[in-house]
Design a protein around this motif. Structure first.
Motif, PDB file in Angstrom:
ATOM      1  N   GLY A   1       0.846  -1.203   0.000  1.00 52.05           N
ATOM      2  CA  GLY A   1       0.000   0.000   0.000  1.00 52.05           C
ATOM      3  C   GLY A   1       0.872   1.240   0.000  1.00 52.05           C
ATOM      4  N   ILE A   2       0.352   2.289  -0.639  1.00 50.81           N
ATOM      5  CA  ILE A   2       1.181   3.465  -0.931  1.00 50.81           C
ATOM      6  C   ILE A   2       0.376   4.715  -0.673  1.00 50.81           C
ATOM      7  CG2 ILE A   2       1.769   4.762  -3.055  1.00 50.81           C
ATOM      8  CD1 ILE A   2       3.164   2.298  -4.046  1.00 50.81           C
ATOM      9  N   GLU A   3       1.045   5.774  -0.210  1.00 52.06           N
ATOM     10  CA  GLU A   3       0.363   7.076  -0.206  1.00 52.06           C
ATOM     11  C   GLU A   3       1.063   7.949  -1.229  1.00 52.06           C
ATOM     12  OE1 GLU A   3      -0.732   8.784   3.570  1.00 52.06           O
ATOM     13  OE2 GLU A   3      -0.649  10.758   2.594  1.00 52.06           O
ATOM     14  N   TYR A   4       0.279   8.590  -2.075  1.00 56.57           N
ATOM     15  CA  TYR A   4       0.862   9.412  -3.142  1.00 56.57           C
ATOM     16  C   TYR A   4      -0.011  10.640  -3.345  1.00 56.57           C
ATOM     17  CZ  TYR A   4       2.762  10.589  -7.769  1.00 56.57           C
ATOM     18  OH  TYR A   4       3.334  11.224  -8.841  1.00 56.57           O
TER      19      TYR A   4
ATOM     20  N   ASN B   1      -9.462   6.960  -8.940  1.00 51.19           N
ATOM     21  CA  ASN B   1      -9.081   7.581 -10.217  1.00 51.19           C
ATOM     22  C   ASN B   1      -7.607   7.351 -10.520  1.00 51.19           C
ATOM     23  OD1 ASN B   1     -11.351   8.579 -11.227  1.00 51.19           O
ATOM     24  ND2 ASN B   1     -11.079  10.679 -10.445  1.00 51.19           N
ATOM     25  N   HIS B   2      -7.314   6.924 -11.720  1.00 52.54           N
ATOM     26  CA  HIS B   2      -5.925   6.723 -12.177  1.00 52.54           C
ATOM     27  C   HIS B   2      -5.104   5.902 -11.179  1.00 52.54           C
ATOM     28  CE1 HIS B   2      -7.262   9.793 -14.881  1.00 52.54           C
ATOM     29  NE2 HIS B   2      -7.269  10.715 -13.951  1.00 52.54           N
ATOM     30  N   GLU B   3      -5.754   4.944 -10.550  1.00 51.49           N
ATOM     31  CA  GLU B   3      -5.114   4.225  -9.437  1.00 51.49           C
ATOM     32  C   GLU B   3      -3.782   3.572  -9.834  1.00 51.49           C
ATOM     33  OE1 GLU B   3      -7.732   2.066  -7.011  1.00 51.49           O
ATOM     34  OE2 GLU B   3      -6.113   1.300  -5.760  1.00 51.49           O
TER      35      GLU B   3
ATOM     36  N   MET C   1      -0.067   4.698  -8.627  1.00 53.51           N
ATOM     37  CA  MET C   1       0.762   3.776  -7.839  1.00 53.51           C
ATOM     38  C   MET C   1       2.154   3.644  -8.467  1.00 53.51           C
ATOM     39  SD  MET C   1      -2.165   0.899  -7.179  1.00 53.51           S
ATOM     40  CE  MET C   1      -1.063  -0.414  -6.767  1.00 53.51           C
ATOM     41  N   ILE C   2       2.173   3.528  -9.791  1.00 53.81           N
ATOM     42  CA  ILE C   2       3.455   3.338 -10.485  1.00 53.81           C
ATOM     43  C   ILE C   2       4.255   4.649 -10.469  1.00 53.81           C
ATOM     44  CG2 ILE C   2       4.530   2.752 -12.716  1.00 53.81           C
ATOM     45  CD1 ILE C   2       3.180   0.355 -11.241  1.00 53.81           C
TER      46      ILE C   2
ATOM     47  N   ARG D   1       6.940   5.336 -15.095  1.00 53.48           N
ATOM     48  CA  ARG D   1       5.759   5.624 -15.911  1.00 53.48           C
ATOM     49  C   ARG D   1       5.099   4.342 -16.348  1.00 53.48           C
ATOM     50  NH1 ARG D   1       6.586   8.111 -21.090  1.00 53.48           N
ATOM     51  NH2 ARG D   1       8.578   7.023 -21.003  1.00 53.48           N
ATOM     52  N   VAL D   2       3.792   4.415 -16.577  1.00 55.78           N
ATOM     53  CA  VAL D   2       3.067   3.288 -17.172  1.00 55.78           C
ATOM     54  C   VAL D   2       3.163   3.435 -18.689  1.00 55.78           C
ATOM     55  CG1 VAL D   2       0.756   2.335 -17.560  1.00 55.78           C
ATOM     56  CG2 VAL D   2       1.463   2.950 -15.254  1.00 55.78           C
ATOM     57  N   LEU D   3       3.635   2.401 -19.369  1.00 52.92           N
ATOM     58  CA  LEU D   3       3.778   2.473 -20.831  1.00 52.92           C
ATOM     59  C   LEU D   3       2.581   1.857 -21.545  1.00 52.92           C
ATOM     60  CD1 LEU D   3       7.534   1.350 -20.998  1.00 52.92           C
ATOM     61  CD2 LEU D   3       6.631   3.684 -20.962  1.00 52.92           C
TER      62      LEU D   3
END
Ligand code: URA
Length: 233
Positions: free
Chosen positions: A150-153, A184-186, A190-191, A197-199
Protein backbone atom coordinates in the motif's frame (compact mmCIF):
# COMPACT_ATOMS: atom_id res chain seq x y z
CA UNK A 1 -40.68 2.27 -14.03
CA UNK A 2 -42.33 5.68 -14.53
CA UNK A 3 -44.90 5.73 -17.35
CA UNK A 4 -43.00 8.30 -19.47
CA UNK A 5 -39.76 6.31 -19.12
CA UNK A 6 -41.64 3.15 -20.07
CA UNK A 7 -43.08 4.71 -23.22
CA UNK A 8 -39.74 6.21 -24.14
CA UNK A 9 -38.02 2.83 -23.61
CA UNK A 10 -40.52 1.37 -26.10
CA UNK A 11 -38.97 3.77 -28.64
CA UNK A 12 -42.08 5.98 -28.94
CA UNK A 13 -40.43 9.33 -28.31
CA UNK A 14 -38.32 11.26 -25.80
CA UNK A 15 -39.38 11.09 -22.14
CA UNK A 16 -40.56 14.72 -22.31
CA UNK A 17 -42.74 14.08 -25.39
CA UNK A 18 -44.11 10.90 -23.80
CA UNK A 19 -45.22 12.96 -20.79
CA UNK A 20 -47.40 14.97 -23.17
CA UNK A 21 -49.00 11.75 -24.50
CA UNK A 22 -49.88 10.78 -20.93
CA UNK A 23 -51.33 14.14 -19.94
CA UNK A 24 -53.34 14.18 -23.20
CA UNK A 25 -55.12 11.00 -22.00
CA UNK A 26 -53.83 8.83 -24.85
CA UNK A 27 -52.31 6.17 -22.59
CA UNK A 28 -54.03 3.30 -20.75
CA UNK A 29 -52.53 0.97 -18.15
CA UNK A 30 -54.45 -2.27 -17.59
CA UNK A 31 -57.41 -0.83 -19.45
CA UNK A 32 -57.62 2.46 -17.51
CA UNK A 33 -56.65 5.87 -18.89
CA UNK A 34 -53.79 7.34 -16.85
CA UNK A 35 -52.96 11.03 -16.90
CA UNK A 36 -50.84 11.05 -13.75
CA UNK A 37 -47.12 11.34 -14.62
CA UNK A 38 -46.19 9.64 -11.36
CA UNK A 39 -47.84 6.40 -12.59
CA UNK A 40 -45.49 3.42 -12.20
CA UNK A 41 -45.56 0.51 -14.65
CA UNK A 42 -44.62 -2.95 -13.34
CA UNK A 43 -43.65 -6.14 -15.08
CA UNK A 44 -46.92 -7.71 -16.33
CA UNK A 45 -48.88 -4.44 -16.72
CA UNK A 46 -50.56 -3.91 -20.11
CA UNK A 47 -49.82 -0.47 -21.56
CA UNK A 48 -51.68 0.95 -24.55
CA UNK A 49 -51.09 4.08 -26.60
CA UNK A 50 -54.11 5.16 -28.67
CA UNK A 51 -55.53 1.66 -28.17
CA UNK A 52 -52.39 -0.18 -29.36
CA UNK A 53 -50.43 -2.28 -26.90
CA UNK A 54 -46.80 -1.24 -26.45
CA UNK A 55 -44.31 -3.20 -24.43
CA UNK A 56 -40.78 -3.09 -23.20
CA UNK A 57 -38.65 -5.80 -21.67
CA UNK A 58 -37.83 -5.34 -18.00
CA UNK A 59 -34.82 -7.55 -18.55
CA UNK A 60 -31.56 -5.74 -17.89
CA UNK A 61 -28.76 -5.65 -20.42
CA UNK A 62 -25.17 -6.65 -19.60
CA UNK A 63 -22.41 -6.07 -22.12
CA UNK A 64 -18.69 -6.70 -22.07
CA UNK A 65 -16.59 -4.47 -24.34
CA UNK A 66 -12.90 -4.71 -25.08
CA UNK A 67 -12.38 -0.96 -24.89
CA UNK A 68 -9.68 0.22 -27.27
CA UNK A 69 -7.47 3.14 -26.24
CA UNK A 70 -8.44 6.49 -27.74
CA UNK A 71 -12.00 6.71 -26.41
CA UNK A 72 -13.68 7.98 -23.25
CA UNK A 73 -16.08 6.27 -20.86
CA UNK A 74 -18.81 8.93 -20.96
CA UNK A 75 -21.94 9.17 -23.06
CA UNK A 76 -20.87 12.51 -24.62
CA UNK A 77 -17.50 14.15 -24.73
CA UNK A 78 -17.30 17.93 -24.80
CA UNK A 79 -14.05 17.67 -26.80
CA UNK A 80 -15.83 15.54 -29.41
CA UNK A 81 -13.68 12.47 -28.77
CA UNK A 82 -14.93 8.97 -29.46
CA UNK A 83 -16.85 7.38 -26.60
CA UNK A 84 -17.29 3.71 -25.68
CA UNK A 85 -20.92 4.03 -26.83
CA UNK A 86 -19.65 4.52 -30.38
CA UNK A 87 -18.63 0.86 -30.27
CA UNK A 88 -21.76 -0.57 -28.64
CA UNK A 89 -24.82 0.01 -30.77
CA UNK A 90 -27.80 -1.36 -28.85
CA UNK A 91 -31.34 -0.18 -28.50
CA UNK A 92 -30.94 0.24 -24.73
CA UNK A 93 -29.60 3.07 -22.61
CA UNK A 94 -26.58 1.30 -21.23
CA UNK A 95 -23.80 3.12 -19.42
CA UNK A 96 -20.23 2.12 -18.53
CA UNK A 97 -19.61 0.56 -15.13
CA UNK A 98 -16.79 2.71 -13.75
CA UNK A 99 -14.12 4.33 -15.90
CA UNK A 100 -11.05 3.41 -17.84
CA UNK A 101 -8.77 6.27 -18.91
CA UNK A 102 -8.67 7.50 -22.52
CA UNK A 103 -5.41 5.65 -23.11
CA UNK A 104 -6.35 2.49 -21.17
CA UNK A 105 -7.82 -0.50 -22.95
CA UNK A 106 -9.52 -3.72 -21.92
CA UNK A 107 -12.51 -5.09 -20.08
CA UNK A 108 -15.36 -2.64 -19.62
CA UNK A 109 -18.87 -3.57 -18.56
CA UNK A 110 -21.88 -1.63 -19.80
CA UNK A 111 -25.33 -2.08 -18.38
CA UNK A 112 -28.64 -0.43 -17.53
CA UNK A 113 -28.60 -2.13 -14.12
CA UNK A 114 -27.67 0.70 -11.74
CA UNK A 115 -27.76 -1.53 -8.69
CA UNK A 116 -25.21 -3.98 -10.09
CA UNK A 117 -23.02 -1.15 -11.39
CA UNK A 118 -22.93 0.34 -7.88
CA UNK A 119 -22.04 -2.98 -6.36
CA UNK A 120 -19.09 -3.45 -8.69
CA UNK A 121 -17.70 0.08 -8.38
CA UNK A 122 -18.27 0.84 -4.70
CA UNK A 123 -14.90 0.59 -2.89
CA UNK A 124 -16.54 -0.93 0.19
CA UNK A 125 -17.37 -4.08 -1.81
CA UNK A 126 -13.70 -4.63 -2.69
CA UNK A 127 -14.40 -6.17 -6.10
CA UNK A 128 -11.03 -7.13 -7.61
CA UNK A 129 -9.89 -5.66 -10.90
CA UNK A 130 -6.83 -7.05 -12.67
CA UNK A 131 -4.63 -5.09 -15.05
CA UNK A 132 -1.81 -6.01 -17.39
CA UNK A 133 0.69 -3.18 -16.92
CA UNK A 134 3.92 -2.44 -18.74
CA UNK A 135 6.09 -0.17 -16.63
CA UNK A 136 9.21 1.70 -17.52
CA UNK A 137 12.44 -0.05 -16.50
CA UNK A 138 12.62 -2.85 -13.97
CA UNK A 139 11.00 -2.25 -10.57
CA UNK A 140 13.24 -3.31 -7.67
CA UNK A 141 12.20 -5.75 -4.94
CA UNK A 142 11.72 -2.76 -2.59
CA UNK A 143 9.41 -1.05 -5.10
CA UNK A 144 7.33 -4.22 -5.55
CA UNK A 145 7.05 -4.49 -1.79
CA UNK A 146 5.72 -0.93 -1.61
CA UNK A 147 3.07 -1.72 -4.24
CA UNK A 148 2.08 -4.86 -2.35
CA UNK A 149 1.81 -3.21 1.04
CA UNK A 150 0.00 0.00 0.00
CA UNK A 151 1.18 3.46 -0.93
CA UNK A 152 0.36 7.08 -0.21
CA UNK A 153 0.86 9.41 -3.14
CA UNK A 154 -0.11 13.09 -3.45
CA UNK A 155 -2.19 12.79 -0.29
CA UNK A 156 -4.18 9.76 -1.50
CA UNK A 157 -3.83 6.34 0.14
CA UNK A 158 -3.80 3.35 -2.21
CA UNK A 159 -4.46 -0.02 -0.57
CA UNK A 160 -2.38 -3.14 -0.94
CA UNK A 161 -2.20 -4.73 -4.39
CA UNK A 162 -1.46 -8.23 -5.66
CA UNK A 163 1.51 -7.93 -7.99
CA UNK A 164 2.87 -10.63 -10.27
CA UNK A 165 6.02 -9.94 -12.26
CA UNK A 166 5.55 -11.54 -15.68
CA UNK A 167 8.94 -10.47 -17.09
CA UNK A 168 10.64 -8.06 -19.47
CA UNK A 169 8.41 -6.66 -22.23
CA UNK A 170 9.23 -4.18 -25.02
CA UNK A 171 11.95 -2.41 -23.10
CA UNK A 172 9.99 -2.33 -19.82
CA UNK A 173 8.56 -4.85 -17.36
CA UNK A 174 5.18 -6.49 -17.56
CA UNK A 175 3.32 -6.76 -14.25
CA UNK A 176 -0.12 -8.16 -13.53
CA UNK A 177 -1.63 -6.00 -10.80
CA UNK A 178 -4.89 -6.70 -8.97
CA UNK A 179 -6.51 -3.94 -6.94
CA UNK A 180 -9.82 -3.77 -5.14
CA UNK A 181 -10.52 -0.04 -4.79
CA UNK A 182 -10.81 1.58 -8.20
CA UNK A 183 -9.70 5.12 -7.38
CA UNK A 184 -9.08 7.58 -10.22
CA UNK A 185 -5.93 6.72 -12.18
CA UNK A 186 -5.11 4.22 -9.44
CA UNK A 187 -2.58 2.09 -11.31
CA UNK A 188 -0.84 5.05 -12.94
CA UNK A 189 -0.55 6.87 -9.62
CA UNK A 190 0.76 3.78 -7.84
CA UNK A 191 3.45 3.34 -10.48
CA UNK A 192 4.22 7.06 -10.61
CA UNK A 193 4.78 7.02 -6.86
CA UNK A 194 7.76 4.75 -7.61
CA UNK A 195 9.13 7.38 -10.00
CA UNK A 196 8.19 5.27 -13.03
CA UNK A 197 5.76 5.62 -15.91
CA UNK A 198 3.07 3.29 -17.17
CA UNK A 199 3.78 2.47 -20.83
CA UNK A 200 0.73 0.28 -21.44
CA UNK A 201 -2.38 -0.45 -19.40
CA UNK A 202 -5.12 -2.96 -20.04
CA UNK A 203 -7.83 -4.31 -17.69
CA UNK A 204 -8.01 -8.07 -18.12
CA UNK A 205 -10.51 -9.11 -15.43
CA UNK A 206 -13.18 -7.95 -13.02
CA UNK A 207 -13.36 -10.60 -10.31
CA UNK A 208 -13.44 -13.85 -12.26
CA UNK A 209 -14.95 -12.24 -15.35
CA UNK A 210 -12.37 -12.26 -18.15
CA UNK A 211 -11.98 -10.47 -21.42
CA UNK A 212 -11.44 -13.76 -23.27
CA UNK A 213 -10.89 -13.64 -27.02
CA UNK A 214 -12.59 -10.32 -27.86
CA UNK A 215 -10.58 -8.10 -30.19
CA UNK A 216 -10.19 -4.38 -29.48
CA UNK A 217 -13.50 -2.59 -30.02
CA UNK A 218 -15.51 -5.83 -30.03
CA UNK A 219 -18.29 -6.50 -27.54
CA UNK A 220 -20.62 -9.29 -26.53
CA UNK A 221 -23.57 -9.87 -24.19
CA UNK A 222 -22.71 -11.58 -20.90
CA UNK A 223 -24.15 -15.07 -20.57
CA UNK A 224 -26.50 -16.11 -17.73
CA UNK A 225 -23.69 -17.71 -15.75
CA UNK A 226 -21.60 -14.52 -15.89
CA UNK A 227 -24.57 -12.36 -14.86
CA UNK A 228 -25.36 -14.69 -11.95
CA UNK A 229 -21.69 -14.52 -10.90
CA UNK A 230 -21.65 -10.69 -10.92
CA UNK A 231 -24.75 -10.67 -8.74
CA UNK A 232 -22.91 -12.70 -6.10
CA UNK A 233 -20.15 -10.08 -5.77
N1 URA B 1 -5.88 2.74 -13.25
C1 URA B 1 -5.49 3.77 -14.05
O1 URA B 1 -4.53 4.46 -13.74
N2 URA B 1 -6.19 3.99 -15.17
C2 URA B 1 -7.22 3.23 -15.58
O2 URA B 1 -7.80 3.47 -16.64
C3 URA B 1 -7.61 2.17 -14.74
C4 URA B 1 -6.93 1.94 -13.58
Amino acid sequence: MRINKYLSSCGIDSRRKCEALVTAGRVRVNGKVVTELATDVKDGDVVELDGNTVSVSFKKTYILLNKPKGCVCTAHDEKGRKTVLDFVKVNKRVFPVGRLDYDTEGLLLLTDDGELANKITHPKNGVKKTYAVRVEGEPSAAELKRLRSGIEYNGVAYGSAEVVVVGPENGGTRLNITISEGKNHEIKNMIESLGRRVLFLKRTAIGELRLGGLSRGEWRYLNDREIAYLKTL
